[in-house]
Design a protein around this motif. Structure first.
Motif, PDB file in Angstrom:
ATOM      1  N   ALA A   1       4.623 -38.733 -27.797  1.00  0.00           N
ATOM      2  CA  ALA A   1       5.095 -37.613 -26.775  1.00  0.00           C
ATOM      3  C   ALA A   1       3.904 -37.931 -26.173  1.00  0.00           C
ATOM      4  O   ALA A   1       3.469 -37.772 -24.741  1.00  0.00           O
ATOM      5  CB  ALA A   1       5.507 -37.279 -27.028  1.00  0.00           C
ATOM      6  N   CYS A   2       2.543 -37.305 -26.535  1.00  0.00           N
ATOM      7  CA  CYS A   2       1.357 -36.866 -25.214  1.00  0.00           C
ATOM      8  C   CYS A   2       0.938 -38.147 -24.743  1.00  0.00           C
ATOM      9  O   CYS A   2      -0.197 -38.615 -23.633  1.00  0.00           O
ATOM     10  CB  CYS A   2       0.771 -35.670 -26.358  1.00  0.00           C
ATOM     11  SG  CYS A   2       1.378 -34.049 -26.355  1.00  0.00           S
TER      12      CYS A   2
ATOM     13  N   GLU B   1       2.204 -40.555 -23.997  1.00  0.00           N
ATOM     14  CA  GLU B   1       3.581 -41.586 -23.114  1.00  0.00           C
ATOM     15  C   GLU B   1       2.521 -40.632 -21.738  1.00  0.00           C
ATOM     16  O   GLU B   1       2.686 -41.333 -21.221  1.00  0.00           O
ATOM     17  CB  GLU B   1       4.411 -41.104 -23.218  1.00  0.00           C
ATOM     18  CG  GLU B   1       5.763 -42.372 -24.725  1.00  0.00           C
ATOM     19  CD  GLU B   1       6.599 -42.107 -24.657  1.00  0.00           C
ATOM     20  OE1 GLU B   1       7.213 -43.346 -24.737  1.00  0.00           O
ATOM     21  OE2 GLU B   1       7.587 -40.600 -24.993  1.00  0.00           O
ATOM     22  N   GLU B   2       2.732 -39.531 -21.957  1.00  0.00           N
ATOM     23  CA  GLU B   2       2.079 -38.916 -20.401  1.00  0.00           C
ATOM     24  C   GLU B   2       0.496 -39.233 -20.266  1.00  0.00           C
ATOM     25  O   GLU B   2       0.240 -38.556 -18.990  1.00  0.00           O
ATOM     26  CB  GLU B   2       2.371 -37.021 -21.062  1.00  0.00           C
ATOM     27  CG  GLU B   2       3.944 -36.878 -21.066  1.00  0.00           C
ATOM     28  CD  GLU B   2       4.507 -37.101 -20.046  1.00  0.00           C
ATOM     29  OE1 GLU B   2       3.993 -37.277 -18.471  1.00  0.00           O
ATOM     30  OE2 GLU B   2       6.012 -38.007 -19.890  1.00  0.00           O
ATOM     31  N   ALA B   3      -0.077 -38.734 -21.554  1.00  0.00           N
ATOM     32  CA  ALA B   3      -1.942 -39.095 -21.102  1.00  0.00           C
ATOM     33  C   ALA B   3      -2.409 -40.607 -20.597  1.00  0.00           C
ATOM     34  O   ALA B   3      -3.742 -41.010 -19.288  1.00  0.00           O
ATOM     35  CB  ALA B   3      -2.541 -38.492 -22.133  1.00  0.00           C
TER      36      ALA B   3
ATOM     37  N   GLU C   1      -1.177 -44.912 -19.229  1.00  0.00           N
ATOM     38  CA  GLU C   1      -0.456 -46.050 -18.839  1.00  0.00           C
ATOM     39  C   GLU C   1      -0.403 -46.989 -20.318  1.00  0.00           C
ATOM     40  O   GLU C   1       0.598 -47.434 -20.159  1.00  0.00           O
ATOM     41  CB  GLU C   1      -1.522 -46.257 -17.789  1.00  0.00           C
ATOM     42  CG  GLU C   1      -1.280 -45.897 -16.807  1.00  0.00           C
ATOM     43  CD  GLU C   1      -1.431 -46.623 -15.190  1.00  0.00           C
ATOM     44  OE1 GLU C   1      -1.593 -47.975 -15.656  1.00  0.00           O
ATOM     45  OE2 GLU C   1      -1.318 -45.634 -14.145  1.00  0.00           O
TER      46      GLU C   1
ATOM     47  N   ALA D   1       6.979 -44.379 -20.644  1.00  0.00           N
ATOM     48  CA  ALA D   1       6.829 -43.285 -19.124  1.00  0.00           C
ATOM     49  C   ALA D   1       5.992 -43.098 -18.056  1.00  0.00           C
ATOM     50  O   ALA D   1       5.966 -42.876 -17.356  1.00  0.00           O
ATOM     51  CB  ALA D   1       6.532 -41.565 -19.867  1.00  0.00           C
ATOM     52  N   ALA D   2       4.761 -43.888 -18.767  1.00  0.00           N
ATOM     53  CA  ALA D   2       3.401 -44.739 -17.275  1.00  0.00           C
ATOM     54  C   ALA D   2       4.498 -45.119 -16.313  1.00  0.00           C
ATOM     55  O   ALA D   2       4.295 -45.195 -14.694  1.00  0.00           O
ATOM     56  CB  ALA D   2       2.881 -44.623 -18.070  1.00  0.00           C
TER      57      ALA D   2
ATOM     58  N   SER E   1       6.166 -42.638 -13.899  1.00  0.00           N
ATOM     59  CA  SER E   1       6.012 -41.799 -13.608  1.00  0.00           C
ATOM     60  C   SER E   1       6.136 -42.230 -12.231  1.00  0.00           C
ATOM     61  O   SER E   1       5.176 -40.930 -11.301  1.00  0.00           O
ATOM     62  CB  SER E   1       4.933 -40.990 -14.581  1.00  0.00           C
ATOM     63  OG  SER E   1       3.961 -42.179 -14.302  1.00  0.00           O
TER      64      SER E   1
END
Length: 152
Positions: free
Chosen positions: A76-77, A79-81, A83, A122-123, A126
């Motif tokens: 999950a981290c 995905e956010e950190a 691309e 997520a990339a 976002s």
């Protein structure tokens, strides 16, 4: 079980019901407390290596489930950190033993694997920009500051 399910507050509540001298004297309880502390510190390597130092064979399945929980958090981290990551990088960061395990997880998570890279969903989501009205933001901030000042 609470620790594996990432229900930390409930874990602490249950832990408080155990006498401190029992917590300090039982290697089984100490093991779980050390895992929880590593989890709270973000020392995921300690957790991922925990199955090697289980105080009892009964803890191995618990450690494996906790490793899955930690892997989910790492993913999950990631995905956010990022691309995207190369397959080798993703496999190393997420601690998969095989590329097949990573590919199966990627498919389940809805990630796109293309040209030797993992692209996170997520990339894509976002990239939408949210516009904020700066004057409303300033008004709200000043209002909150006045309310806090009034309370204090």
């Amino acid at each position: 079980r609470l620790l594996v399910q990432n229900r930390i507050a409930e874990f602490h509540t249950e832990l408080e019901t155990i006498e401190p001298h029992v917590q300090n004297s039982s290697e089984h309880i100490k093991y779980v407390i050390q895992l929880e502390q590593s989890h709270m510190e973000g020392a995921y390597n300690k957790i991922l290596d925990s199955s090697k130092s289980c105080p009892s064979p009964l803890y191995v399945s618990f450690a494996e489930k906790l490793i899955e929980t930690v892997r989910d958090e790492i993913c999950a981290c990631s995905e956010e950190a990022y691309e995207s990551l190369s397959l080798a990088e993703a496999r190393q960061v997420m601690r998969f033993d095989t590329e097949e395990g990573l590919l199966a997880y990627a498919k389940e998570a809805g990630w796109v694997v293309k040209d030797g890279r993992v692209f996170f969903a997520a990339a894509e989501a976002s990239t939408d920009k949210v516009e904020l009205n700066s004057m409303d933001l300033i008004k709200n901030t000043l209002h909150y500051a006045k309310e806090i000042e009034r309370i204090v």
